[in-house]
Scaffold this motif. Structure first.
Motif, PDB file in Angstrom:
ATOM      1  N   GLY A  92       0.819  -1.215   0.000  1.00  0.00           N
ATOM      2  CA  GLY A  92       0.000   0.000   0.000  1.00  0.00           C
ATOM      3  C   GLY A  92       0.849   1.261   0.000  1.00  0.00           C
ATOM      4  N   GLY A  93       1.935   1.245   0.780  1.00  0.00           N
ATOM      5  CA  GLY A  93       2.826   2.398   0.836  1.00  0.00           C
ATOM      6  C   GLY A  93       3.496   2.666  -0.499  1.00  0.00           C
ATOM      7  N   ALA A  94       3.882   1.608  -1.193  1.00  0.00           N
ATOM      8  CA  ALA A  94       4.519   1.778  -2.506  1.00  0.00           C
ATOM      9  C   ALA A  94       3.539   2.379  -3.510  1.00  0.00           C
ATOM     10  N   ILE A  95       2.306   1.890  -3.500  1.00  0.00           N
ATOM     11  CA  ILE A  95       1.285   2.434  -4.413  1.00  0.00           C
ATOM     12  C   ILE A  95       1.022   3.901  -4.079  1.00  0.00           C
ATOM     13  N   MET A 116      13.727  -1.304  -3.474  1.00  0.00           N
ATOM     14  CA  MET A 116      14.527  -1.666  -2.305  1.00  0.00           C
ATOM     15  C   MET A 116      13.793  -1.443  -0.979  1.00  0.00           C
ATOM     16  N   ASN A 117      12.974  -0.433  -0.903  1.00  0.00           N
ATOM     17  CA  ASN A 117      12.302  -0.135   0.356  1.00  0.00           C
ATOM     18  C   ASN A 117      10.980  -0.878   0.501  1.00  0.00           C
ATOM     19  N   TRP A 121      11.036  -6.623   0.163  1.00  0.00           N
ATOM     20  CA  TRP A 121      10.658  -7.146   1.475  1.00  0.00           C
ATOM     21  C   TRP A 121       9.379  -7.983   1.445  1.00  0.00           C
ATOM     22  N   VAL A 122       8.481  -7.663   0.524  1.00  0.00           N
ATOM     23  CA  VAL A 122       7.131  -8.240   0.532  1.00  0.00           C
ATOM     24  C   VAL A 122       7.110  -9.771   0.487  1.00  0.00           C
ATOM     25  N   PRO A 123       7.789 -10.432  -0.457  1.00  0.00           N
ATOM     26  CA  PRO A 123       7.684 -11.899  -0.476  1.00  0.00           C
ATOM     27  C   PRO A 123       8.218 -12.546   0.806  1.00  0.00           C
ATOM     28  N   PHE A 124       9.273 -11.983   1.371  1.00  0.00           N
ATOM     29  CA  PHE A 124       9.822 -12.529   2.613  1.00  0.00           C
ATOM     30  C   PHE A 124       8.843 -12.350   3.766  1.00  0.00           C
TER      31      PHE A 124
END
Length: 141
Positions: A92-95, A116-117, A121-124
């Motif tokens: 949500g933050g990326a969008i 990178m930010n 991270w999402v899949p992990f």
């Protein structure tokens, strides 16, 4: 013959370590954004425009997420959903960042920031949430 499932098998230490790395990363990144919003904004947008005031709040939110990851690392079974909240917040933050801050125009530095930010991270975090839920269920039985 029944095998004994250890805590390491149920919730590997590397996942806890990953959450602790996410904690430290987000705390430092949040502090940087909140204390130096103009530098961050100029770098990520590749412009010299005045930064919007919401950038400071973005930094504070990222800092808070650091504490969320710390809590998830301490209690991965009980607080498994916090890793999922972190993943959804990253998406949500990326969008939001792309649409509102970058105004739909991401240069090289903006794309680097998003990947990178947020993206990496999402899949992990999703995998950790799934494993944390399985850990919770295994401990309950």
């Amino acid at each position: 013959m029944k095998t004994i499932e250890t805590q390491q098998a149920l919730f590997p230490n590397w996942m806890r370590g990953f959450l602790l790395i996410a904690c430290v990363y987000n705390m430092f990144w949040g502090i940087f954004i909140a204390w130096f919003p103009e530098s961050f904004y100029h770098w990520v947008t590749e412009s010299q425009n005045a930064q919007p005031d919401i950038i400071i709040w973005q930094g504070r939110a990222v800092l808070i997420l650091g504490f969320v990851y710390f809590a998830a690392a301490l209690h991965p079974g009980r607080l498994w959903y916090l890793a999922l909240v972190g993943a959804l917040t990253k998406i949500g933050g990326a969008i939001w960042f792309y649409a509102v801050i970058l105004e739909g125009k991401a240069g090289d530095q903006g794309l680097f920031h998003l990947i990178m930010n947020d993206g990496i991270w999402v899949p992990f975090l999703i995998a950790i949430a799934i494993k944390g839920l399985a850990y919770k269920k295994a401990k309950a039985s």
